[in-house]
Write a protein that holds these residues in place. Structure first.
Motif, PDB file in Angstrom:
ATOM      1  N   ALA A   1      53.294 -13.214   5.214  1.00 36.84           N
ATOM      2  CA  ALA A   1      53.740 -14.473   4.616  1.00 36.84           C
ATOM      3  C   ALA A   1      55.129 -14.831   5.128  1.00 36.84           C
ATOM      4  N   GLN A   2      55.374 -16.126   5.241  1.00 41.37           N
ATOM      5  CA  GLN A   2      56.673 -16.620   5.690  1.00 41.37           C
ATOM      6  C   GLN A   2      57.517 -16.947   4.453  1.00 41.37           C
ATOM      7  N   PRO A   3      58.755 -16.460   4.401  1.00 42.34           N
ATOM      8  CA  PRO A   3      59.601 -16.770   3.244  1.00 42.34           C
ATOM      9  C   PRO A   3      59.839 -18.282   3.129  1.00 42.34           C
ATOM     10  N   LEU A   4      59.945 -18.765   1.916  1.00 41.26           N
ATOM     11  CA  LEU A   4      60.141 -20.181   1.669  1.00 41.26           C
ATOM     12  C   LEU A   4      61.429 -20.689   2.309  1.00 41.26           C
TER      13      LEU A   4
END
Length: 64
Positions: free
Chosen positions: A58-61
């Motif tokens: 997942a890519q951090p916000l």
């Protein structure tokens, strides 16, 4: 049940005509905008499923 079909432009009129001949089928074409939105949603769901399965990170916000 709802079904989305991806039909080549040159065959779309024929397929729509065939579908209209069935009294139990309601068929209407999507606008290009709605088709693009649905495609984007499909890609987003596929990516979330890959993250959940651990196949993608997942890519951090904050990076978005």
């Amino acid at each position: 049940m709802k079904v989305i079909l991806d039909i080549k432009d040159d065959k779309a009129a024929f397929v729509m005509e065939v579908l209209k001949n069935f009294s139990f089928v309601k068929a209407k074409p999507l606008t290009p905008y709605k088709a693009e939105v649905l495609e984007g949603l499909k890609e987003a769901v596929e990516e979330v499923n890959l993250v959940k399965a651990g196949k993608r990170k997942a890519q951090p916000l904050s990076e978005l």
